[in-house]
Enzyme design. Sequence first.
Site, PDB file in Angstrom:
ATOM      1  N   GLY A  89     113.989  22.254 117.575  1.00 43.03           N
ATOM      2  CA  GLY A  89     113.397  23.589 117.543  1.00 43.03           C
ATOM      3  C   GLY A  89     114.478  24.589 117.911  1.00 43.03           C
ATOM      4  N   ALA A 118     115.394  25.778 120.675  1.00 41.91           N
ATOM      5  CA  ALA A 118     116.202  25.463 121.862  1.00 41.91           C
ATOM      6  C   ALA A 118     117.267  24.419 121.529  1.00 41.91           C
ATOM      7  CB  ALA A 118     115.292  24.976 122.989  1.00 41.91           C
ATOM      8  N   GLN A 145     105.297  33.343 114.682  1.00 40.20           N
ATOM      9  CA  GLN A 145     105.057  34.431 113.735  1.00 40.20           C
ATOM     10  C   GLN A 145     105.647  35.746 114.229  1.00 40.20           C
ATOM     11  OE1 GLN A 145     100.769  34.429 113.667  1.00 40.20           O
ATOM     12  NE2 GLN A 145     100.630  32.732 112.220  1.00 40.20           N
ATOM     13  N   GLY A 181     107.653  37.132 116.752  1.00 39.09           N
ATOM     14  CA  GLY A 181     109.056  37.476 116.901  1.00 39.09           C
ATOM     15  C   GLY A 181     109.603  37.188 118.278  1.00 39.09           C
ATOM     16  N   GLU A 198     103.513  43.951 121.479  1.00 39.34           N
ATOM     17  CA  GLU A 198     102.554  42.860 121.715  1.00 39.34           C
ATOM     18  C   GLU A 198     101.961  43.008 123.109  1.00 39.34           C
ATOM     19  OE1 GLU A 198     103.526  38.913 120.508  1.00 39.34           O
ATOM     20  OE2 GLU A 198     104.577  39.567 118.718  1.00 39.34           O
ATOM     21  N   ASP A 235     106.315  14.778 124.881  1.00 39.62           N
ATOM     22  CA  ASP A 235     107.030  13.498 125.048  1.00 39.62           C
ATOM     23  C   ASP A 235     108.257  13.626 125.952  1.00 39.62           C
ATOM     24  OD1 ASP A 235     105.282  12.285 123.186  1.00 39.62           O
ATOM     25  OD2 ASP A 235     106.574  12.833 121.509  1.00 39.62           O
ATOM     26  N   HIS A 264      95.838  31.491 123.350  1.00 38.21           N
ATOM     27  CA  HIS A 264      96.024  32.679 122.510  1.00 38.21           C
ATOM     28  C   HIS A 264      94.654  33.166 122.060  1.00 38.21           C
ATOM     29  CE1 HIS A 264      97.429  35.409 119.462  1.00 38.21           C
ATOM     30  NE2 HIS A 264      98.687  35.166 119.795  1.00 38.21           N
ATOM     31  N   ARG A 280      97.519  37.960 127.522  1.00 41.11           N
ATOM     32  CA  ARG A 280      96.669  37.018 126.774  1.00 41.11           C
ATOM     33  C   ARG A 280      95.601  36.345 127.628  1.00 41.11           C
ATOM     34  NH1 ARG A 280     101.459  34.423 122.986  1.00 41.11           N
ATOM     35  NH2 ARG A 280     101.665  36.305 121.725  1.00 41.11           N
ATOM     36  N   HIS A 340      97.898  27.352 123.282  1.00 40.59           N
ATOM     37  CA  HIS A 340      98.988  27.895 122.475  1.00 40.59           C
ATOM     38  C   HIS A 340     100.365  27.605 123.052  1.00 40.59           C
ATOM     39  CE1 HIS A 340     101.048  30.674 119.852  1.00 40.59           C
ATOM     40  NE2 HIS A 340     101.441  31.430 120.855  1.00 40.59           N
ATOM     41  N   GLU A 392     110.536  24.958 125.455  1.00 34.85           N
ATOM     42  CA  GLU A 392     109.200  24.796 126.044  1.00 34.85           C
ATOM     43  C   GLU A 392     109.091  23.544 126.924  1.00 34.85           C
ATOM     44  OE1 GLU A 392     106.134  25.906 123.223  1.00 34.85           O
ATOM     45  OE2 GLU A 392     104.563  25.173 124.563  1.00 34.85           O
ATOM     46  N   ARG A 408     102.923  33.477 130.330  1.00 32.33           N
ATOM     47  CA  ARG A 408     104.098  33.908 129.560  1.00 32.33           C
ATOM     48  C   ARG A 408     103.858  35.270 128.919  1.00 32.33           C
ATOM     49  NH1 ARG A 408     105.686  32.784 123.632  1.00 32.33           N
ATOM     50  NH2 ARG A 408     103.451  32.550 123.413  1.00 32.33           N
ATOM     51  N   SER A 435     109.252  33.323 124.495  1.00 38.50           N
ATOM     52  CA  SER A 435     109.661  31.911 124.468  1.00 38.50           C
ATOM     53  C   SER A 435     110.751  31.615 123.446  1.00 38.50           C
ATOM     54  CB  SER A 435     108.470  30.989 124.269  1.00 38.50           C
ATOM     55  OG  SER A 435     107.627  31.471 123.287  1.00 38.50           O
TER      56      SER A 435
HETATM   57  C1  LIG Z   1     101.630  29.230 115.957  1.00 34.21           C
HETATM   58  C2  LIG Z   1     102.669  29.616 116.976  1.00 34.21           C
HETATM   59  C3  LIG Z   1     103.175  30.907 117.002  1.00 34.21           C
HETATM   60  C4  LIG Z   1     104.128  31.276 117.958  1.00 34.21           C
HETATM   61  N1  LIG Z   1     104.654  32.546 117.925  1.00 34.21           N
HETATM   62  C5  LIG Z   1     105.649  32.863 118.793  1.00 34.21           C
HETATM   63  C6  LIG Z   1     106.308  34.124 118.709  1.00 34.21           C
HETATM   64  O1  LIG Z   1     106.024  34.937 117.842  1.00 34.21           O
HETATM   65  N2  LIG Z   1     107.287  34.389 119.609  1.00 34.21           N
HETATM   66  C7  LIG Z   1     107.650  33.513 120.588  1.00 34.21           C
HETATM   67  O2  LIG Z   1     108.541  33.808 121.386  1.00 34.21           O
HETATM   68  N3  LIG Z   1     107.042  32.301 120.670  1.00 34.21           N
HETATM   69  C8  LIG Z   1     106.077  31.958 119.801  1.00 34.21           C
HETATM   70  N4  LIG Z   1     105.483  30.728 119.887  1.00 34.21           N
HETATM   71  C9  LIG Z   1     105.976  29.774 120.887  1.00 34.21           C
HETATM   72  C10 LIG Z   1     107.343  29.262 120.444  1.00 34.21           C
HETATM   73  O3  LIG Z   1     107.332  29.092 119.050  1.00 34.21           O
HETATM   74  C11 LIG Z   1     107.696  27.943 121.112  1.00 34.21           C
HETATM   75  O4  LIG Z   1     107.499  28.033 122.493  1.00 34.21           O
HETATM   76  C12 LIG Z   1     109.156  27.593 120.870  1.00 34.21           C
HETATM   77  O5  LIG Z   1     109.462  27.703 119.504  1.00 34.21           O
HETATM   78  C13 LIG Z   1     109.453  26.198 121.376  1.00 34.21           C
HETATM   79  O6  LIG Z   1     110.724  25.839 120.923  1.00 34.21           O
HETATM   80  P1  LIG Z   1     111.359  24.463 121.376  1.00 34.21           P
HETATM   81  O7  LIG Z   1     112.694  24.408 120.727  1.00 34.21           O
HETATM   82  O8  LIG Z   1     111.288  24.335 122.833  1.00 34.21           O
HETATM   83  O9  LIG Z   1     110.366  23.343 120.793  1.00 34.21           O
HETATM   84  P2  LIG Z   1     109.792  23.083 119.337  1.00 34.21           P
HETATM   85  O10 LIG Z   1     110.102  24.165 118.400  1.00 34.21           O
HETATM   86  O11 LIG Z   1     108.368  22.699 119.486  1.00 34.21           O
HETATM   87  O12 LIG Z   1     110.594  21.789 118.870  1.00 34.21           O
HETATM   88  C14 LIG Z   1     110.383  20.544 119.491  1.00 34.21           C
HETATM   89  C15 LIG Z   1     111.311  19.527 118.862  1.00 34.21           C
HETATM   90  O13 LIG Z   1     111.278  18.339 119.655  1.00 34.21           O
HETATM   91  C16 LIG Z   1     111.125  17.218 118.827  1.00 34.21           C
HETATM   92  N5  LIG Z   1     110.438  16.166 119.580  1.00 34.21           N
HETATM   93  C17 LIG Z   1     109.294  16.246 120.293  1.00 34.21           C
HETATM   94  N6  LIG Z   1     108.988  15.045 120.818  1.00 34.21           N
HETATM   95  C18 LIG Z   1     109.956  14.191 120.424  1.00 34.21           C
HETATM   96  C19 LIG Z   1     110.189  12.807 120.620  1.00 34.21           C
HETATM   97  N7  LIG Z   1     109.361  12.010 121.325  1.00 34.21           N
HETATM   98  N8  LIG Z   1     111.281  12.259 120.056  1.00 34.21           N
HETATM   99  C20 LIG Z   1     112.134  13.004 119.310  1.00 34.21           C
HETATM  100  N9  LIG Z   1     111.952  14.316 119.090  1.00 34.21           N
HETATM  101  C21 LIG Z   1     110.885  14.902 119.643  1.00 34.21           C
HETATM  102  C22 LIG Z   1     110.317  17.719 117.645  1.00 34.21           C
HETATM  103  O14 LIG Z   1     110.516  16.869 116.538  1.00 34.21           O
HETATM  104  C23 LIG Z   1     110.929  19.108 117.457  1.00 34.21           C
HETATM  105  O15 LIG Z   1     112.098  18.987 116.681  1.00 34.21           O
HETATM  106  C24 LIG Z   1     104.554  30.334 118.928  1.00 34.21           C
HETATM  107  C25 LIG Z   1     104.052  29.038 118.903  1.00 34.21           C
HETATM  108  C26 LIG Z   1     103.125  28.666 117.931  1.00 34.21           C
HETATM  109  C27 LIG Z   1     102.618  27.256 117.921  1.00 34.21           C
END
Ligand SMILES: Cc1cc2nc3c(=O)[nH]c(=O)nc-3n(C[C@H](O)[C@H](O)[C@H](O)COP(=O)(O)OP(=O)(O)OC[C@H]3O[C@@H](n4cnc5c(N)ncnc54)[C@H](O)[C@@H]3O)c2cc1C
Length: 529
Positions: free
Chosen positions: A30, A32, A63, A65, A129, A222, A243, A289, A350, A374, A385, A390
Amino acid sequence: MKGREYSNGMLPAGQYPKSRRYDVIIVGMGVAGLTVALSLDKKLRIALVSKNSLDESSTYKAQGGMAVAAGTDDSAAQHAADTLHVGKGLCSKESVAVLTREAPAALDFLQTMGTRFCKSEQGLELAREGGHSRKRVVHHYDFTGRHIAEVLARQTAGRSNIECWEDTFLIDILTNAQGCCGCLVKKKKQTLQLLAPAVVIAAGGYSGIFGRSTNSVAANGDGIAAAYRAGAVITDMEFVQFHPTAVTLPTGKVFLVSEALRGEGALLVNAAGERFMPNYHESAELAPRDEVSRAMLAELERQQGGCLYLDARALGQDYLMERFQAIYAELAEHGYFMEKQLIPVLPTAHYTIGGIKTDLWGQSSIPHLYACGESAATGVHGANRLASNSLLEGVVFGRRVAAHIHDNSRNPLQTADFSAAERRKRHSLPPVALLRKKMDVTAGVVRQGRELKDMTEWLHQQQEANRQEEGQPDFSADNAYLLAGLLVEAALLRRESRGGHYRADYPVQNDRDFKKHSIHVWGKKVSLQ
Ligand SMILES: Cc1cc2nc3c(=O)[nH]c(=O)nc-3n(C[C@H](O)[C@H](O)[C@H](O)COP(=O)(O)OP(=O)(O)OC[C@H]3O[C@@H](n4cnc5c(N)ncnc54)[C@H](O)[C@@H]3O)c2cc1C
């Protein structure tokens, strides 16, 4: 490399999983994980692990930003003040200062990588927002996350030092006397050790353990579960952001309708078509929220059931189809036309605030194990939050993790031991769908001590009654049940209401006894510190 014999159902006794060595392992593709990978020195050999495809990450679904104080009427200090206000007394001031101060650099990083945010004649187009006192959210129309994910993934594909391990599941974290030294993964039917002097968990949150969630079921926590089994400190598991505006499509899919619509003037109305939020909060639809979600449940109770709706009709078809093109298209495909219809919405799990406790550089309590995004609890969100913080957190702290790995000596590889993996018990658990349903009821927007207690007992019974002697554990189900247990335990302990945790039996915020964080450490009882 050999370690202690490992035979937890994954391999015949006496065999060691094959190993591959890297300089850094990053679990999660993701925002991060991708940010860490792209911010590390190109000389380092990096394994970038993900269990599924890019479009299943929460990042891809984002969605609205990313928040950054880019307006002429705004400042990092104002952004920090809003973040602290929404966090209800539990934010770390230092973390919030870092987040908001480094937001412009995070924006630069994304733009340098190729991200294009929407612009107006004045410069970047900023959206408003809930909880923000200024227009502050940079965006790529209404599919900011997809755009960022695709841009960053394209960049990683062009780096020969980054090896992508897709469809590869993190089972557990490997440690040695110096700290973390790798992880145990499963790819197809093969179990492997990936070894490295530094490991980063960027595996997202745990909203997927709820039945009604804007996340995919892949958001199963996980990475947090693996860190917990490895002995890392886990914190704030009870805080979940619901949300206010998600719609259930005729297919059963739960789809988020961005808060940015309310930022542009869409209203919440009750079954009689009357606007109700001004009766509950002075900021009406743009209250934080947690406040909007609770107000919606109160309004549902007041009108004795029925539906609540988002009314975006005043924004007009042309504007909706341009500015909110992805949301418009998805809703239209299912027969909802925002310019002429009310959209039925309900609060939905959410974003999960709890996770692996880290310092300002993303270091967990286990040396050489980092967390960001996250999966991490950096302290920026407190009890709730602030919207759009995020994606920002993923970039700011992802860059910090990379900087720390770069500047610090890393764990010399020695023998890996498998004690974390050995903490997995073999269960034959009831279907996770049942767990998710129960989480909606007991750990949703409004919680009750009695129900939380019953849920704790139910979880305990499932784990004790369904011990399995043979066969491989269902890793995902195991993690979902484990995290549900941590969440419910912490929610039971917190006998007050604050941010993303509301107890109907303790509806008041109680700073004297509860201005503290819940802490989970393997083998110890949950505590407040
Ligand atoms: C519908 C929606 C809308 C959102 N809108 C916004 C917004 O507008 N602005 C904002 O700031 N935030 C928003 N958020 C929150 C934000 O998108 C997330 O908090 C953020 O993108 C999380 O990023 P991340 O890199 O931590 O994890 P993620 O993007 O969830 O990525 C997790 C990664 O970990 C991998 N993974 C998980 N478990 C395992 C495992 N056991 N083994 C190997 N790989 C694994 C997955 O395959 C994935 O690649 C939204 C969230 C959602 C669901």
